[in-house]
Design a protein around this motif. Structure first.
Motif, PDB file in Angstrom:
ATOM      1  N   LEU A 129       0.833  -1.205   0.000  1.00 40.46           N
ATOM      2  CA  LEU A 129       0.000   0.000   0.000  1.00 40.46           C
ATOM      3  C   LEU A 129       0.866   1.252   0.000  1.00 40.46           C
ATOM      4  N   TRP A 130       1.907   1.257   0.802  1.00 41.32           N
ATOM      5  CA  TRP A 130       2.785   2.426   0.875  1.00 41.32           C
ATOM      6  C   TRP A 130       3.458   2.684  -0.476  1.00 41.32           C
ATOM      7  N   GLU A 131       3.884   1.615  -1.122  1.00 38.79           N
ATOM      8  CA  GLU A 131       4.519   1.751  -2.440  1.00 38.79           C
ATOM      9  C   GLU A 131       3.531   2.329  -3.462  1.00 38.79           C
ATOM     10  N   LEU A 132       2.310   1.811  -3.477  1.00 37.06           N
ATOM     11  CA  LEU A 132       1.310   2.310  -4.418  1.00 37.06           C
ATOM     12  C   LEU A 132       0.913   3.739  -4.098  1.00 37.06           C
ATOM     13  N   TYR A 133       0.862   4.078  -2.817  1.00 36.58           N
ATOM     14  CA  TYR A 133       0.446   5.420  -2.423  1.00 36.58           C
ATOM     15  C   TYR A 133       1.460   6.474  -2.857  1.00 36.58           C
ATOM     16  N   GLN A 134       2.720   6.095  -2.928  1.00 33.00           N
ATOM     17  CA  GLN A 134       3.737   7.044  -3.379  1.00 33.00           C
ATOM     18  C   GLN A 134       3.495   7.456  -4.834  1.00 33.00           C
ATOM     19  N   GLU A 135       3.010   6.512  -5.646  1.00 30.63           N
ATOM     20  CA  GLU A 135       2.781   6.793  -7.068  1.00 30.63           C
ATOM     21  C   GLU A 135       1.380   7.348  -7.314  1.00 30.63           C
ATOM     22  N   TYR A 141      -3.770   0.530  -7.956  1.00 31.12           N
ATOM     23  CA  TYR A 141      -3.978   1.497  -6.875  1.00 31.12           C
ATOM     24  C   TYR A 141      -5.460   1.772  -6.678  1.00 31.12           C
ATOM     25  N   ARG A 142      -6.191   1.966  -7.771  1.00 37.19           N
ATOM     26  CA  ARG A 142      -7.617   2.259  -7.659  1.00 37.19           C
ATOM     27  C   ARG A 142      -8.391   1.054  -7.130  1.00 37.19           C
ATOM     28  N   LEU A 143      -7.975  -0.153  -7.540  1.00 31.50           N
ATOM     29  CA  LEU A 143      -8.637  -1.353  -7.055  1.00 31.50           C
ATOM     30  C   LEU A 143      -8.417  -1.524  -5.554  1.00 31.50           C
ATOM     31  N   MET A 144      -7.193  -1.282  -5.090  1.00 30.75           N
ATOM     32  CA  MET A 144      -6.921  -1.397  -3.666  1.00 30.75           C
ATOM     33  C   MET A 144      -7.732  -0.379  -2.877  1.00 30.75           C
ATOM     34  N   GLN A 145      -7.877   0.836  -3.410  1.00 29.66           N
ATOM     35  CA  GLN A 145      -8.729   1.839  -2.779  1.00 29.66           C
ATOM     36  C   GLN A 145     -10.144   1.312  -2.597  1.00 29.66           C
ATOM     37  N   GLU A 146     -10.675   0.706  -3.652  1.00 30.78           N
ATOM     38  CA  GLU A 146     -12.046   0.218  -3.609  1.00 30.78           C
ATOM     39  C   GLU A 146     -12.184  -0.924  -2.607  1.00 30.78           C
TER      40      GLU A 146
END
Length: 341
Positions: A129-135, A141-146
């Motif tokens: 999550l931290w890695e995706l949040y940086q980008e 990223y959008r799927l993880m948000q959902e």
């Protein structure tokens, strides 16, 4: 009698199957009869090999519950209740599934079967999550948000892989995306068993989703760009049906035992587009069979003794990677091994 249903959501390699094992052990200790519906995007249910053989299991393979095999989910839920007389059912969704669609499928099925959705638990890999949040971009990223927005319970797992300051920031991010779900920060998904054994304390998954949607709508115009690690409360709750269409899987069945070191070298050289791999293998330089797992550039091998006949197989999951290249590398290992045998 109403059968409680739990949905386990979370991206590939987050720790859903570890949590599933904890849940099964606790329920069996209480004298209950749990059953599992396991969804895999590939052709082989390898995570299912980690579940006790005496637990009833339905496998939904080569597709995602939220789309192509949604109708099968309703049928399997009915079969487990009627045939297996299960006290509780756990649905472990594929890592690329949209939980909104699964939630809808379960609640739709409950209209004509005596079942009740108890919790939608999302497991999050802290470092990923931290890695995706940086980008802050891309479909993953959008799927993880959902997956986080939909949860009635959030488990921030593998917290030992990031420092304390990052954990604090991640908890803030989770709270920004989901204002209502309790957050449990864990290593190996070790959470209080009352989270899933005390039905009186259950948070309603559907209600949590509706409240988060309302909260998102109210905040969607509140922008705060003062620093990079703000929580983006204004991000729209986007309908993600079909959001996993960028994900692909390659399943390789081995006809020859291969060398373990050569295989590890192939895994180390996998392109970054492959973010998950798993399989069961017999090597020609060791005496045991192994379950191997690979997630986010880390691999792990565990000795196993399968309870039933299982072929040597590996499944690779990622985004737009070259299947042919991986196939050729593995075939080369098999050819090399065959010449030495």
């Amino acid at each position: 009698m109403t059968t409680p249903v739990y949905i386990l959501s979370g991206f590939l390699g987050s720790g859903k199957t570890t949590l599933l094992q904890h849940m099964i052990q606790e329920w069996k200790a209480l004298g209950k009869t749990p059953a599992v519906i396991m969804n895999e995007i590939g052709d082989v249910n390898l995570d299912g090999m980690m579940v006790d053989q005496d637990v009833a299991m339905a496998e939904l393979l080569s597709g995602c519950i939220c789309c192509s095999i949604r109708a099968d989910l309703s049928m399997e839920l009915y079969n487990l209740m009627e045939t297996e007389k299960s006290d509780v059912i756990i649905i472990e969704a594929s890592g690329v599934a949209n939980p909104i669609e699964i939630l809808d499928a379960v609640t739709e099925t409950s209209l004509y079967n005596r079942m009740e959705l108890k919790n939608l638990i999302t497991v999050v890999d802290a470092a990923h999550l931290w890695e995706l949040y940086q980008e802050q971009k891309g479909k993953t990223y959008r799927l993880m948000q959902e997956q986080i927005r939909c949860a009635s319970v959030l488990i921030l797992n593998k917290s030992d892989r990031v420092d304390a300051e990052t954990i604090t920031k991640l908890e803030s991010i989770l709270r920004g995306w989901n204002a209502y779900a309790p957050i449990h920060t864990t290593v190996r998904c070790e959470v209080p068993s009352t989270l899933y054994t005390d039905l009186s304390s259950v948070v309603d998954a559907k209600e949590t989703l509706d409240r988060n949607k309302s909260n998102s709508s109210a905040n969607e115009h509140q922008h705060d760009h003062s620093e990079h690690d703000h929580t983006h409360d204004h991000v729209h709750a986007e309908h993600m049906h079909g959001s996993h269409s960028h994900v692909m899987a390659y399943t390789h069945y081995f006809e020859h035992q291969i060398n373990s070191e050569d295989f590890e070298n192939v895994i180390r050289s996998l392109p970054t587009e492959v973010y998950r791999a798993k399989g069961i293998l017999t090597f020609n330089d060791t005496a045991s069979r192994f379950l191997f797992q690979y997630a986010y550039r880390e691999m792990d091998f565990m000795k196993i003794t399968p309870q039933k006949e299982v072929p040597d197989v590996a499944v690779f999951i990622g985004e737009h990677f070259d299947k042919r290249q991986i196939k050729e590398q593995l075939l080369a290992l098999e050819e090399q091994a065959a010449k030495l045998s």
